[in-house]
Scaffold this motif. Structure first.
Motif, PDB file in Angstrom:
ATOM      1  N   SER A 152       0.824  -1.166  -0.010  1.00 34.80           N
ATOM      2  CA  SER A 152       0.077  -0.124   0.063  1.00 34.80           C
ATOM      3  C   SER A 152       0.743   1.416  -0.154  1.00 34.80           C
ATOM      4  O   SER A 152       2.212   1.196   0.053  1.00 34.80           O
ATOM      5  CB  SER A 152      -0.766  -0.222   1.120  1.00 34.80           C
ATOM      6  OG  SER A 152      -0.200   0.009   2.326  1.00 34.80           O
ATOM      7  N   VAL A 153       0.274   2.380  -0.087  1.00 35.24           N
ATOM      8  CA  VAL A 153       1.172   3.756  -0.166  1.00 35.24           C
ATOM      9  C   VAL A 153       1.961   4.056   1.008  1.00 35.24           C
ATOM     10  O   VAL A 153       1.147   3.873   2.197  1.00 35.24           O
ATOM     11  CB  VAL A 153       0.127   4.863  -0.113  1.00 35.24           C
ATOM     12  CG1 VAL A 153       1.024   6.181  -0.448  1.00 35.24           C
ATOM     13  CG2 VAL A 153      -0.466   4.773  -1.793  1.00 35.24           C
ATOM     14  N   ASN A 154       3.107   3.963   1.106  1.00 29.53           N
ATOM     15  CA  ASN A 154       4.270   4.039   2.276  1.00 29.53           C
ATOM     16  C   ASN A 154       3.901   2.920   3.099  1.00 29.53           C
ATOM     17  O   ASN A 154       4.255   2.985   4.405  1.00 29.53           O
ATOM     18  CB  ASN A 154       3.864   5.287   2.813  1.00 29.53           C
ATOM     19  CG  ASN A 154       4.801   5.695   3.563  1.00 29.53           C
ATOM     20  OD1 ASN A 154       6.246   5.388   3.295  1.00 29.53           O
ATOM     21  ND2 ASN A 154       4.763   6.351   4.923  1.00 29.53           N
ATOM     22  N   GLY A 155       3.371   1.799   2.698  1.00 27.50           N
ATOM     23  CA  GLY A 155       3.057   0.684   3.786  1.00 27.50           C
ATOM     24  C   GLY A 155       3.951  -0.508   3.614  1.00 27.50           C
ATOM     25  O   GLY A 155       4.608  -0.762   2.512  1.00 27.50           O
ATOM     26  N   PRO A 156       4.569  -1.064   4.907  1.00 31.87           N
ATOM     27  CA  PRO A 156       5.136  -2.186   4.981  1.00 31.87           C
ATOM     28  C   PRO A 156       4.607  -3.596   4.442  1.00 31.87           C
ATOM     29  O   PRO A 156       3.307  -3.695   4.220  1.00 31.87           O
ATOM     30  CB  PRO A 156       5.538  -2.353   6.320  1.00 31.87           C
ATOM     31  CG  PRO A 156       4.474  -1.934   7.139  1.00 31.87           C
ATOM     32  CD  PRO A 156       3.800  -0.757   6.133  1.00 31.87           C
ATOM     33  N   VAL A 157       5.416  -4.413   4.178  1.00 32.28           N
ATOM     34  CA  VAL A 157       5.040  -5.842   3.668  1.00 32.28           C
ATOM     35  C   VAL A 157       5.808  -6.744   4.550  1.00 32.28           C
ATOM     36  O   VAL A 157       6.947  -6.732   4.627  1.00 32.28           O
ATOM     37  CB  VAL A 157       5.419  -5.958   2.149  1.00 32.28           C
ATOM     38  CG1 VAL A 157       4.948  -7.689   1.905  1.00 32.28           C
ATOM     39  CG2 VAL A 157       4.442  -4.998   1.452  1.00 32.28           C
ATOM     40  N   THR A 158       4.891  -8.016   5.171  1.00 29.20           N
ATOM     41  CA  THR A 158       5.785  -9.068   5.731  1.00 29.20           C
ATOM     42  C   THR A 158       5.823 -10.250   5.015  1.00 29.20           C
ATOM     43  O   THR A 158       4.714 -10.617   4.385  1.00 29.20           O
ATOM     44  CB  THR A 158       4.797  -8.947   7.191  1.00 29.20           C
ATOM     45  OG1 THR A 158       4.885  -8.004   7.945  1.00 29.20           O
ATOM     46  CG2 THR A 158       5.550 -10.117   8.050  1.00 29.20           C
ATOM     47  N   ILE A 159       6.994 -10.722   4.870  1.00 32.11           N
ATOM     48  CA  ILE A 159       7.076 -12.129   4.127  1.00 32.11           C
ATOM     49  C   ILE A 159       7.281 -13.071   5.252  1.00 32.11           C
ATOM     50  O   ILE A 159       8.238 -12.906   5.839  1.00 32.11           O
ATOM     51  CB  ILE A 159       8.390 -11.879   3.184  1.00 32.11           C
ATOM     52  CG1 ILE A 159       8.089 -10.733   2.223  1.00 32.11           C
ATOM     53  CG2 ILE A 159       8.632 -13.133   2.306  1.00 32.11           C
ATOM     54  CD1 ILE A 159       9.293 -10.286   1.197  1.00 32.11           C
ATOM     55  N   THR A 160       6.592 -14.329   4.896  1.00 33.98           N
ATOM     56  CA  THR A 160       6.900 -15.142   6.049  1.00 33.98           C
ATOM     57  C   THR A 160       6.514 -16.430   5.318  1.00 33.98           C
ATOM     58  O   THR A 160       6.364 -16.566   4.171  1.00 33.98           O
ATOM     59  CB  THR A 160       5.763 -15.199   7.104  1.00 33.98           C
ATOM     60  OG1 THR A 160       6.135 -16.043   8.370  1.00 33.98           O
ATOM     61  CG2 THR A 160       4.411 -15.370   6.674  1.00 33.98           C
ATOM     62  N   THR A 161       6.375 -17.628   5.987  1.00 33.13           N
ATOM     63  CA  THR A 161       6.467 -19.005   5.650  1.00 33.13           C
ATOM     64  C   THR A 161       5.011 -19.436   6.024  1.00 33.13           C
ATOM     65  O   THR A 161       4.554 -19.206   7.229  1.00 33.13           O
ATOM     66  CB  THR A 161       7.658 -20.086   6.059  1.00 33.13           C
ATOM     67  OG1 THR A 161       7.505 -20.111   7.182  1.00 33.13           O
ATOM     68  CG2 THR A 161       8.874 -19.332   5.581  1.00 33.13           C
ATOM     69  N   GLY A 162       4.500 -20.720   5.290  1.00 35.70           N
ATOM     70  CA  GLY A 162       3.378 -21.370   5.777  1.00 35.70           C
ATOM     71  C   GLY A 162       3.290 -21.660   7.290  1.00 35.70           C
ATOM     72  O   GLY A 162       2.554 -21.732   7.941  1.00 35.70           O
ATOM     73  N   ARG A 163       4.800 -22.428   7.438  1.00 36.17           N
ATOM     74  CA  ARG A 163       4.885 -22.986   8.740  1.00 36.17           C
ATOM     75  C   ARG A 163       4.820 -21.794   9.901  1.00 36.17           C
ATOM     76  O   ARG A 163       3.947 -22.150  10.890  1.00 36.17           O
ATOM     77  CB  ARG A 163       6.130 -23.609   8.917  1.00 36.17           C
ATOM     78  CG  ARG A 163       6.589 -24.178  10.189  1.00 36.17           C
ATOM     79  CD  ARG A 163       8.124 -24.783  10.051  1.00 36.17           C
ATOM     80  NE  ARG A 163       8.169 -25.773   9.247  1.00 36.17           N
ATOM     81  CZ  ARG A 163       7.898 -27.316   9.806  1.00 36.17           C
ATOM     82  NH1 ARG A 163       7.742 -27.287  11.066  1.00 36.17           N
ATOM     83  NH2 ARG A 163       7.917 -28.298   8.704  1.00 36.17           N
TER      84      ARG A 163
END
Length: 247
Positions: A152-163
């Protein structure tokens, strides 16, 4: 000294292979090619197709069988021993071609994003000189396929795993969550209200499949579609992005 070229090749579309990657492949003395059994033979076939596309005289190939993980071991120990076994297979394949000085390994997506190739390479003794050629990631292929921005505008993204999603739930404070390496559709364990999802499998390939929508509606569709696709092909590679509406 051997130079080991770890070359990102995207998510299955030969057009994802960059010009830098093509030059690195064409300049290699040897290509290491993992074999994962008959059920996943099309993965090796795709790598061979890329080699043929790059040059009329592609470099020689050293195939090796990928070892299996020991399901009886705790997860971290299982992965650690598996990486040791893979490194040993690489070393054996290179030892069988002692004149090769530029050795290439074609890596799905990008070698730096939720991929263990760099960690495995660090186990080789003697240590080779490493060169990493970046590739198109599954995240890029997913957002392109759905024609959506990652953030999103100026927003963070969290990358994770299914586990991690299965064990810990929705990451605290996250607005947008990208989930990789999920063999169990772990989103099914979330309270779905207020969450949107964009899912894709076999991204960039001819058999690409996509689903999207509110998790309450799209979640069951994804589970059915994923099960059908896995049964049809014997394997599946997929990824998804979720966004929680504020409030």
């Amino acid at each position: 000294m051997i130079t080991l070229h770890l070359i990102g090749i995207g998510t299955g579309n030969p057009d994802h292979v960059t010009m830098e990657a093509r030059r690195a492949i064409a300049g290699a003395d040897l290509v290491l090619l993992p074999e994962k059994g008959a059920a996943k033979s099309d993965l090796a076939d795709l790598r061979r197709q890329i080699l043929a596309d790059v040059s009329d005289m592609p470099p020689p190939v050293a195939s090796f069988e990928m070892p299996e993980r020991d399901p009886a071991l705790p997860y971290l120990e299982r992965v650690d021993r598996w990486h040791d076994a893979i490194a040993a297979r690489w070393a054996g394949a290179m030892a069988a071609h002692p004149r090769a000085r530029d050795v290439a390994l074609l890596v799905w997506g990008d070698p730096s994003l939720y991929d263990s190739t760099l960690r495995i390479a660090a186990r080789l003794d003697p240590a080779p000189r490493l060169r990493v050629v970046p590739g198109i990631t599954a995240l890029q292929a997913l957002t392109a396929a759905h024609a959506i921005p990652l953030n999103s505008v100026n927003g963070p993204v969290t990358i994770t795993t299914g586990r991690r999603l299965r064990d810990d739930g929705w990451p605290e404070g996250a607005e947008i969550v990208a989930v990789m390496l999920d063999g169990e559709t772990s989103f099914a364990g979330l309270a779905p209200e207020g969450i949107e999802i964009w899912w894709g499998a076999f991204l960039g390939m001819e058999n690409q499949v996509l689903e999207a929508g509110p998790l309450t509606e799209a979640g069951p569709r994804i589970q059915r579609t994923r099960a059908e696709a896995r049964a049809a092909h014997g394997w599946i590679m997929d990824i998804y992005l979720m966004r929680r509406r504020p409030g």
